[in-house]
Every structure is written in structure tokens, then in C-alpha cells.
Design a protein around this motif. Structure first.
Motif, PDB file in Angstrom:
ATOM      1  N   LEU A   8       0.826  -1.215   0.000  1.00 59.62           N
ATOM      2  CA  LEU A   8       0.000   0.000   0.000  1.00 59.62           C
ATOM      3  C   LEU A   8       0.861   1.267   0.000  1.00 59.62           C
ATOM      4  N   LYS A   9       1.991   1.262   0.686  1.00 58.15           N
ATOM      5  CA  LYS A   9       2.889   2.432   0.663  1.00 58.15           C
ATOM      6  C   LYS A   9       3.409   2.664  -0.748  1.00 58.15           C
ATOM      7  N   LEU A  10       3.730   1.592  -1.468  1.00 55.28           N
ATOM      8  CA  LEU A  10       4.180   1.735  -2.860  1.00 55.28           C
ATOM      9  C   LEU A  10       3.062   2.303  -3.731  1.00 55.28           C
ATOM     10  N   GLU A  11       1.838   1.814  -3.533  1.00 61.42           N
ATOM     11  CA  GLU A  11       0.701   2.320  -4.304  1.00 61.42           C
ATOM     12  C   GLU A  11       0.445   3.798  -3.987  1.00 61.42           C
ATOM     13  N   GLU A  12       0.648   4.178  -2.735  1.00 69.92           N
ATOM     14  CA  GLU A  12       0.460   5.581  -2.361  1.00 69.92           C
ATOM     15  C   GLU A  12       1.523   6.454  -3.026  1.00 69.92           C
ATOM     16  N   ARG A  13       2.775   5.991  -3.031  1.00 72.51           N
ATOM     17  CA  ARG A  13       3.850   6.756  -3.682  1.00 72.51           C
ATOM     18  C   ARG A  13       3.614   6.879  -5.182  1.00 72.51           C
ATOM     19  N   ALA A  14       2.998   5.845  -5.767  1.00 76.83           N
ATOM     20  CA  ALA A  14       2.724   5.859  -7.204  1.00 76.83           C
ATOM     21  C   ALA A  14       1.468   6.666  -7.543  1.00 76.83           C
TER      22      ALA A  14
ATOM     23  N   LEU B  26      -3.684   7.058   3.092  1.00 76.71           N
ATOM     24  CA  LEU B  26      -3.455   5.761   3.735  1.00 76.71           C
ATOM     25  C   LEU B  26      -3.347   5.927   5.255  1.00 76.71           C
ATOM     26  N   GLU B  27      -4.170   5.158   5.976  1.00 84.18           N
ATOM     27  CA  GLU B  27      -4.157   5.136   7.442  1.00 84.18           C
ATOM     28  C   GLU B  27      -4.125   3.684   7.897  1.00 84.18           C
ATOM     29  N   ARG B  28      -3.655   3.482   9.125  1.00 82.68           N
ATOM     30  CA  ARG B  28      -3.683   2.127   9.693  1.00 82.68           C
ATOM     31  C   ARG B  28      -4.333   2.157  11.067  1.00 82.68           C
ATOM     32  N   GLN B  29      -4.898   1.018  11.457  1.00 83.74           N
ATOM     33  CA  GLN B  29      -5.534   0.831  12.761  1.00 83.74           C
ATOM     34  C   GLN B  29      -6.626   1.879  13.021  1.00 83.74           C
ATOM     35  N   VAL B  30      -7.596   1.913  12.128  1.00 88.08           N
ATOM     36  CA  VAL B  30      -8.693   2.884  12.213  1.00 88.08           C
ATOM     37  C   VAL B  30      -9.875   2.239  12.956  1.00 88.08           C
ATOM     38  N   PRO B  31     -10.269   2.801  14.126  1.00 86.49           N
ATOM     39  CA  PRO B  31     -11.346   2.184  14.902  1.00 86.49           C
ATOM     40  C   PRO B  31     -12.739   2.597  14.412  1.00 86.49           C
ATOM     41  N   TYR B  32     -13.673   1.658  14.494  1.00 83.64           N
ATOM     42  CA  TYR B  32     -15.077   1.902  14.203  1.00 83.64           C
ATOM     43  C   TYR B  32     -15.885   1.384  15.387  1.00 83.64           C
ATOM     44  N   ALA B  33     -16.704   2.260  15.966  1.00 89.10           N
ATOM     45  CA  ALA B  33     -17.540   1.864  17.096  1.00 89.10           C
ATOM     46  C   ALA B  33     -18.739   1.072  16.599  1.00 89.10           C
TER      47      ALA B  33
ATOM     48  N   LYS C  87     -15.977  -2.658  19.297  1.00 84.89           N
ATOM     49  CA  LYS C  87     -15.372  -1.870  18.226  1.00 84.89           C
ATOM     50  C   LYS C  87     -14.640  -2.817  17.301  1.00 84.89           C
ATOM     51  N   TRP C  88     -14.534  -2.390  16.064  1.00 90.93           N
ATOM     52  CA  TRP C  88     -13.760  -3.107  15.068  1.00 90.93           C
ATOM     53  C   TRP C  88     -12.673  -2.165  14.608  1.00 90.93           C
ATOM     54  N   ILE C  89     -11.475  -2.666  14.422  1.00 93.60           N
ATOM     55  CA  ILE C  89     -10.352  -1.835  13.992  1.00 93.60           C
ATOM     56  C   ILE C  89      -9.917  -2.295  12.610  1.00 93.60           C
ATOM     57  N   ALA C  90     -10.059  -1.387  11.646  1.00 94.16           N
ATOM     58  CA  ALA C  90      -9.611  -1.676  10.278  1.00 94.16           C
ATOM     59  C   ALA C  90      -8.095  -1.675  10.264  1.00 94.16           C
ATOM     60  N   ASP C  91      -7.508  -2.669   9.623  1.00 87.89           N
ATOM     61  CA  ASP C  91      -6.051  -2.680   9.507  1.00 87.89           C
ATOM     62  C   ASP C  91      -5.586  -1.481   8.691  1.00 87.89           C
ATOM     63  N   PHE C  92      -6.285  -1.216   7.579  1.00 88.88           N
ATOM     64  CA  PHE C  92      -5.917  -0.095   6.703  1.00 88.88           C
ATOM     65  C   PHE C  92      -7.165   0.568   6.146  1.00 88.88           C
ATOM     66  N   ARG C  93      -7.069   1.879   5.933  1.00 83.82           N
ATOM     67  CA  ARG C  93      -8.122   2.629   5.253  1.00 83.82           C
ATOM     68  C   ARG C  93      -7.437   3.608   4.310  1.00 83.82           C
ATOM     69  N   TYR C  94      -7.974   3.719   3.093  1.00 84.31           N
ATOM     70  CA  TYR C  94      -7.411   4.616   2.088  1.00 84.31           C
ATOM     71  C   TYR C  94      -8.481   4.920   1.052  1.00 84.31           C
ATOM     72  N   VAL C  95      -8.155   5.827   0.134  1.00 90.18           N
ATOM     73  CA  VAL C  95      -9.078   6.194  -0.941  1.00 90.18           C
ATOM     74  C   VAL C  95      -8.465   5.740  -2.262  1.00 90.18           C
ATOM     75  N   ARG C  96      -9.258   4.966  -3.044  1.00 91.61           N
ATOM     76  CA  ARG C  96      -8.848   4.514  -4.376  1.00 91.61           C
ATOM     77  C   ARG C  96      -9.973   4.855  -5.338  1.00 91.61           C
ATOM     78  N   ASP C  97      -9.654   5.605  -6.385  1.00 90.20           N
ATOM     79  CA  ASP C  97     -10.648   5.994  -7.402  1.00 90.20           C
ATOM     80  C   ASP C  97     -11.864   6.677  -6.767  1.00 90.20           C
ATOM     81  N   GLY C  98     -11.621   7.518  -5.773  1.00 86.99           N
ATOM     82  CA  GLY C  98     -12.693   8.271  -5.130  1.00 86.99           C
ATOM     83  C   GLY C  98     -13.507   7.485  -4.114  1.00 86.99           C
ATOM     84  N   GLN C  99     -13.200   6.214  -3.916  1.00 85.01           N
ATOM     85  CA  GLN C  99     -13.934   5.363  -2.975  1.00 85.01           C
ATOM     86  C   GLN C  99     -13.059   5.044  -1.761  1.00 85.01           C
ATOM     87  N   THR C 100     -13.645   5.160  -0.565  1.00 83.01           N
ATOM     88  CA  THR C 100     -12.923   4.785   0.648  1.00 83.01           C
ATOM     89  C   THR C 100     -12.925   3.264   0.770  1.00 83.01           C
ATOM     90  N   VAL C 101     -11.752   2.719   1.020  1.00 87.36           N
ATOM     91  CA  VAL C 101     -11.582   1.271   1.155  1.00 87.36           C
ATOM     92  C   VAL C 101     -11.091   0.967   2.567  1.00 87.36           C
TER      93      VAL C 101
END
Length: 142
Positions: free
Chosen positions: A67-73, A79-86, A96-110
Motif C-alpha cells: 500500500l505504501k508503494l501504491e500511495e507513492r505511485a 493511507l491510514e492504519r488501525q482505524v477504529p469503528y464503534a 469496536k472493530w479496527i480496520a487494519d488499513f483505510r485509504y481512498v482509491r478511485d474516489g472510494q474509501t476502502v
């Protein structure tokens, strides 16, 4: 009957008494070392460090590197890591659930979760997060 404790020099003890003291001291040291050891992950995941960040598993660390390579490209942003959701229902916090990673690809949050084992608790939390937050979790197989 109360006695005040006095230190007795070990060289005053006989060999049998010295052996007993050594056993007690050695046993205490071993117990302390065992408590200090981190408990192994029951699913076999090994903590791994990348870029000065400690990840819960080697698979999660590898995914971070990709993901860091994709962000640099410029393929992804934010790109964020360990994002909590209540997980809150009727105003009551359930979990709570903790997402390992959250980022935006093609305008969509993943939201990604790197999974080795899909436990029943994880499957339930994933359904609740989707129902409450409208988030579909992208699972990355370890």
C-alpha cells in the motif's frame, strides 16, 4: 510470635541449604522470565516490524509495504492504519472493530482487514460494521 528478619551470609550455610536457596532464587528468576515473555498468538501470527512500525502479523506488514508503494505511485491517497469503528446499537456501545488499513482509491474509501482466520467474532463484527457504518470490509488473505 514476631521475629525481625536478619540476613544470613550464604557462606554460613551448609551445601544442602545453599542448594535450596539457589533453587528458590533460580525458580523465581525463571518464573519472572516466563512472565516477561509475550504470549504466542494462538493463530500463529508473528509480530513484524516495517518502517519502524510493529504489525500484528507478517502478512499485515507485507500489505503495508504494498500500500505504501501504491500511495507513492499515486494509485491511492490518505493511507491510514488501525482505524477504529464503534459498534453502537440503540445508543449502547457494544464493541469496536479496527480496520487494519483505510485509504481512498478511485474516489472510494476502502477499509481493509488482513485475515488469516475468519473467526465467528470477526464475521459478526464485519456484518455489524456494514449495517451500522455502511462499510464493506475488503479482506486480504494472509
Amino acid at each position: 510470635m514476631s521475629r525481625s528478619a536478619r540476613a544470613i551470609p550464604l557462606d554460613c550455610l551448609g551445601p544442602h541449604a545453599r542448594q535450596q536457596v539457589d533453587n528458590v532464587l533460580y525458580g523465581a528468576a525463571v518464573q519472572k522470565a516466563l512472565r516477561a515473555e509475550k504470549k504466542a498468538n494462538k493463530y500463529g501470527a508473528k509480530r513484524t516490524e516495517v518502517d519502524g512500525i510493529v504489525f500484528d502479523s507478517a502478512a499485515e506488514a507485507r500489505r503495508w509495504s504494498v500500500l505504501k508503494l501504491e500511495e507513492r505511485a499515486g494509485l491511492i491517497t490518505g493511507l491510514e492504519r488501525q482505524v477504529p469503528y464503534a459498534i453502537t446499537i440503540n445508543g449502547e456501545h457494544i464493541a469496536k472493530w479496527i480496520a487494519d488499513f483505510r485509504y481512498v482509491r478511485d474516489g472510494q474509501t476502502v477499509c481493509e482487514d488482513v485475515k488469516g482466520v475468519r473467526t465467528p467474532v470477526y464475521r459478526l463484527k464485519a456484518k455489524l460494521v456494514q449495517a451500522i457504518h455502511g462499510i464493506r470490509i475488503t479482506e486480504i488473505s494472509a
